[in-house]
Design a protein around this motif. Structure first.
Motif, PDB file in Angstrom:
ATOM      1  N   THR A 123      -0.329  16.054  -2.768  1.00 10.60           N
ATOM      2  CA  THR A 123      -0.833  14.807  -2.195  1.00 10.60           C
ATOM      3  C   THR A 123      -1.489  13.924  -3.260  1.00 10.60           C
ATOM      4  N   SER A 172      -1.212  10.711  -5.840  1.00 15.12           N
ATOM      5  CA  SER A 172      -0.486   9.479  -6.093  1.00 15.12           C
ATOM      6  C   SER A 172      -0.721   9.092  -7.551  1.00 15.12           C
ATOM      7  N   THR A 192      -3.910  11.224  -1.966  1.00 18.38           N
ATOM      8  CA  THR A 192      -3.458  10.350  -0.868  1.00 18.38           C
ATOM      9  C   THR A 192      -4.080  10.767   0.461  1.00 18.38           C
TER      10      THR A 192
END
Ligand code: HEM
Length: 190
Positions: free
Chosen positions: A170, A172, A180
């Motif tokens: 997760t 970014s 994220t």
């Protein structure tokens, strides 16, 4: 800083005076609280520094940088990177290289204890980049992180309620590294 540098350009401040002003911002205006760490105390927080560095190794806030080649660079096998090429450097991948950091996906702050750093390639750990255009704020960033963490750790106990594997999935990578779906921790007042 912009304001101070303008003053310097106009001749109202010397370099020394600008430095003193910055010192003032950073330390003299800190709240007069006995639980607020001094610069000397921050320097003594060696293991906290190892933990911060290990976090920066696994999750570099700036995971990717680029450089434009301004003179031919010879690399392996007689190949040359020509002038004008844009070269991408994945700080994230460099710092997860098992040749420099065995078991690279394991969080292990002991990697940064002084004796364990002996012989490591100077650019194996480079969250602030390296060379002439490295981060000018790196010392300040470390002090800031220590100050905030020290304050939080004194007042709360922390418990992770998130699986490490979920963190990996997760992230970014848009210029700076961001989770994220947040970073889930349970804080309990001490
Ligand atoms: C953990 C926090 C930080 C990280 C990981 C970080 C990382 C970096 C990296 C990787 C670069 C090089 C970018 C590139 O080569 O394209 C950079 C440049 C820079 N950083 Fe930081 N930085 C941090 C905090 C700060 C702070 C607190 C300041 C200011 C007080 C700052 C000011 C700058 C400046 C001005 C540059 C550009 C230097 C130049 O191009 O000559 N950074 N930073």
């Amino acid at each position: 800083m912009d304001f101070l540098l303008d003053m310097k350009q106009k001749g109202d401040f010397s370099s020394q005076e600008v430095r003193e002003q910055v010192d003032t911002f950073m330390f003299e205006v800190r709240p007069d609280r006995s639980d607020f760490p001094t610069a000397d105390q921050l320097n003594e927080m060696k293991y906290l520094e190892c933990c911060i560095k290990e976090s920066q190794r696994m999750y570099p806030p700036v995971p990717y940088i680029e450089r434009t080649i301004v003179e031919p660079v010879d690399i392996e096998d007689g190949r040359t990177i020509p002038v004008g090429t844009t070269v991408g450097i994945s700080i994230h991948m460099v710092q997860r290289d098992a040749d420099h950091f065995p078991e690279p996906d394991k969080f292990d702050p002991d990697r940064f204890i002084a004796e364990n750093c002996v012989g490591r390639h100077p650019f194996a750990f480079c969250p602030f980049s390296a060379g002439p255009r490295n981060c000018i704020g790196q010392k300040y960033a470390m002090m800031e992180e220590k100050t905030i963490l020290c304050h939080l750790l004194r007042n709360f106990t922390f418990e992770s309620v998130q699986d490490e594997a979920l963190m990996q999935d997760t992230m970014s990578y848009m210029f700076v590294l961001r989770p994220t779906k947040g970073v889930w921790v349970k804080l309990t007042p001490r």
